[in-house]
Design an enzyme around this catalytic site. Sequence first.
Site, mmCIF file in Angstrom:
data_model
loop_
_atom_site.group_PDB
_atom_site.id
_atom_site.type_symbol
_atom_site.label_atom_id
_atom_site.label_comp_id
_atom_site.label_asym_id
_atom_site.label_seq_id
_atom_site.Cartn_x
_atom_site.Cartn_y
_atom_site.Cartn_z
ATOM 1 C CG ASN A 14 -0.284 0.134 2.514
ATOM 2 O OD1 ASN A 14 0.826 -0.387 2.692
ATOM 3 N ND2 ASN A 14 -0.911 0.807 3.453
ATOM 4 C CE LYS A 131 5.086 -15.221 -1.269
ATOM 5 N NZ LYS A 131 4.369 -14.014 -0.795
ATOM 6 C CE LYS A 215 7.165 -5.384 2.448
ATOM 7 N NZ LYS A 215 6.250 -6.343 3.016
ATOM 8 C CE LYS A 277 2.678 -7.426 6.545
ATOM 9 N NZ LYS A 277 3.565 -7.431 5.391
#
Lengths: 315, 315
Positions: A14, A131, A215, A277
Amino acid sequence: MNEAKRLVVALGGNALEEKSLPPTAESQLDVVKRTVEYLADLSVKGYELAIAHGNGPQVGRIVLASEAAANVTPAMPFDVCGAMSQGYIGYHIQQALRFALQKRGKNTPVVSLVTQVVVDKNDPAFQKPTKPIGPFYSEEEAKKLQAEKGFSVKEDAGRGWRRVVASPMPKRIVELSAVKELFDTTIVITVGGGGIPVVEREDGILEGVAAVIDKDLAAERLAEDIDADILMILTEVEKVSLNFKKPDQKDLDHITVAEAERYIEEGHFAPGSMLPKVQAAIRFAKSHPGKQAIITSLYKAVDAVEGKAGTVITM
Amino acid sequence: MNEAKRLVVALGGNALEEKSLPPTAESQLDVVKRTVEYLADLSVKGYELAIAHGNGPQVGRIVLASEAAANVTPAMPFDVCGAMSQGYIGYHIQQALRFALQKRGKNTPVVSLVTQVVVDKNDPAFQKPTKPIGPFYSEEEAKKLQAEKGFSVKEDAGRGWRRVVASPMPKRIVELSAVKELFDTTIVITVGGGGIPVVEREDGILEGVAAVIDKDLAAERLAEDIDADILMILTEVEKVSLNFKKPDQKDLDHITVAEAERYIEEGHFAPGSMLPKVQAAIRFAKSHPGKQAIITSLYKAVDAVEGKAGTVITM
């Protein structure tokens, strides 16, 4: 002597595009211009920044264009598409951030490095690619790609077939020395999209592979390697929550690694979303005493480094 | 103290692809692997290298794919295509060169920087765009693009219509400080394709423009700015010639700036081919006493720095 705190920021999707806008480069640049305002504020507060970013939608569109145009010009392998996405996104961030800093009276240089990240060719992730990348295919087309190009393909929730690639762990950032050398003077944009995944052959040759490195895990690797004080993972929500989107949702201000691990076991965090995360945050907090991981939204980034927002994870 | 000679190498098209091979990323990588052997030899001889490279065919194919897939995903503006080509080509060079050095027992790091180059928005080149880019169109399509997108279009030698863009002079390398900082320890790949062309608005914002900066002139700008000793422009021929491809062709070993300027006036060098190379060489040789520009082929690069091949241009 430089006593600025070292901060690695991982930008989520985002920060680079808004779903309500058409997915053009022009609208990405508009979103990036807004995003870098927050990064410039962090820099003005005296933090030394390195920036990691995702590339999912961008590399997806590069693959789409490349496959759709295969009758006109040869399609690009996935590692090259990743390299192209680093050029594309890095260019926008460095151009916009430089100006945002300039407006604030700072002339800190900003530069993107084309960055390879070594993954282990024996990483178990290669055994079960998860993925999805690129366009949808019919079953027949998918099976043909499987036979002819050795792609792994998978039926995607009734929407058609897609190529799937592995998401292995980042082991080593190939261009790390350049990041380290620049870091004290320059805001470095690196490991874009998790880095271009490469495996190291016996003879030392690095070879690009079709894979997607998470990432946030790549940003964590970077934060450890450059001895950052803070790893800040920016996402859509201000805080990590227990019972997310349930009536008894509870937002977390500060949790220890032990608590975070317990919450993971209890299944509070969605795989492919908050879970990686929190895992990256735990890994960083564990890496060295005194290290701090923060998960928050772009808009709360400045408040969060001051302890006024976000979820902080420490040992 | 570092007394290594500083060398900027500008790689031409034939260093990145071979016309007899299909224009795939895989075949580019094969060509690049051969090219970097010569660069690694230069490094082993003790030269500090920065590498500039062209991107004509590559960015051409990125534009082609992007336009051909416009019904699937929005086409990319030309500056972004340039940024993508820097990622693509830089990735291949840095990966291959690192290994070529490693084979020679050197672990010099290699990294590509996404690089913007400022051009003057009042550069007269913008008044007469000359560089064709992207696909061929019918006259009707071309006129439509002209009306709708403001493209400059031109009939291309009976083969159809194409978009043409300007080729302005490089004024300033935006990411120069990072190149300088890395240069003593790291082989830096920069100003790929001449750099991503940007203009500086009154308020200081940099804005990408559709233009092609000559990569030899960009390499020259770089060589001056990092105080290189030698600017080496690699091309398909070993030496600059008078009466090129005529019975009385005369190859040149060493010429002065004054001689080179006279040969230009006499029309010895083809515009868009040898002329800009000689112009870049002159500009560099003039920039400071003792500077040397060399024009030669990739295969003669090592001999040329030792004065055994190529054409040397000095004051």
